[in-house]
Design an enzyme around this catalytic site. Structure first.
Site, short mmCIF file in Angstrom:
data_model
loop_
_atom_site.label_atom_id
_atom_site.label_comp_id
_atom_site.label_asym_id
_atom_site.label_seq_id
_atom_site.Cartn_x
_atom_site.Cartn_y
_atom_site.Cartn_z
N HIS A 125 -3.05 6.37 3.50
CA HIS A 125 -3.31 4.95 3.75
C HIS A 125 -4.68 4.77 4.40
O HIS A 125 -5.39 3.79 4.12
CB HIS A 125 -2.21 4.39 4.64
CG HIS A 125 -2.27 2.90 4.82
ND1 HIS A 125 -2.49 2.30 6.04
CD2 HIS A 125 -2.13 1.89 3.92
CE1 HIS A 125 -2.49 0.99 5.90
NE2 HIS A 125 -2.27 0.71 4.63
N ARG A 133 0.46 8.11 6.02
CA ARG A 133 -0.52 7.44 6.88
C ARG A 133 -1.94 7.97 6.63
O ARG A 133 -2.91 7.20 6.66
CB ARG A 133 -0.15 7.63 8.35
CG ARG A 133 1.06 6.84 8.79
CD ARG A 133 0.71 5.42 9.15
NE ARG A 133 1.91 4.60 9.30
CZ ARG A 133 1.89 3.29 9.52
NH1 ARG A 133 0.73 2.66 9.63
NH2 ARG A 133 3.02 2.62 9.63
N SER A 187 0.83 -1.20 0.00
CA SER A 187 0.00 0.00 0.00
C SER A 187 0.87 1.25 0.00
O SER A 187 0.62 2.20 -0.76
CB SER A 187 -0.92 0.01 1.23
OG SER A 187 -1.84 -1.06 1.20
#
Length: 221
Positions: free
Chosen positions: A47, A44, A21
């Site tokens: 994500h 993050r 990812s």
């Protein structure tokens, strides 16, 4: 493993899924102006949201990431605007350095005062937190009124946050509250526009706590 469909996942190994990812995020994001400390936070957030428009709109005050790392390592509290934010934060990494996650939105005294004054619980909860948690990290993903109240208290010298992560989602005052935050000369992480929310601010906090662990273990300069 039979998933009952023709499609088969690339992998079912958790760490490999995350690594793939992050690789896809880096490739799709392409060139950017985020610093080496800011990018792990952006990564993050992407994500967690899969929203590149949101990711590219992130704005960091100079030194914001360093301020967040420092606050975590000093055991400063993290103040969340709602329980959903509190639930998503990786508390073990915060508690490792003496910190804790607080949320006052459902405190009986907050509820009573908000009702008596005819205002939002988010505003009263922010006032309570500011009186009790100087130097803390304020994490606001849902309540623009909380962010606007925090900004007011900062301007009046009644709040001294170590870092503000202000990304409330919504239509009424959400984008405007972030615009006001960007006018302050204090450490902040925010974004431009209406997008945001619990998942986004949680991702930012968890990125900071991972960086704090790396700093404490000597892996981060």
């Amino acid at each position: 493993m039979d998933f009952g469909t023709e499609f088969r996942p690339v992998t079912v190994q958790p760490q490999e899924i995350e690594s793939l990812s992050f690789q896809m995020i880096t490739e799709e994001l392409g060139e950017h102006s985020f610093s080496s400390l800011e990018y792990p936070v952006v990564q993050r957030v992407l994500h967690a949201s899969a929203d590149f428009e949101l990711g590219r709109s992130l704005v960091f005050h100079d030194g914001a990431v360093e301020a967040g790392i420092s606050a975590i390592l000093q055991g400063k509290p993290i103040i969340a605007d709602v329980r959903m934010v509190e639930a998503g934060i990786a508390k073990e990494r915060i508690q490792r350095y003496g910190g804790e996650v607080r949320v006052h939105i459902s405190d009986p005294d907050v509820i009573a005062e908000a009702k008596a004054l005819g205002t939002t619980r988010a505003i009263i909860a922010t006032r309570k937190a500011c009186a009790q948690a100087p130097g803390g990290i304020y994490v606001i993903g849902n309540a623009p009124t909380a962010l606007l109240e925090l900004i007011r208290l900062v301007k009046e010298g009644l709040a001294q946050p170590g870092l503000v992560i202000g990304m409330p989602v919504g239509f009424v005052s959400a984008a405007e509250s972030k615009e006001e935050l960007r006018k302050l000369d204090i450490p902040y992480i925010t974004n431009i526009g209406r997008k945001g929310g619990s998942t986004v601010v949680v991702a930012a906090v968890n990125a900071l706590s991972l960086l704090a662990v790396r700093r404490a273990e000597g892996e981060l300069g």
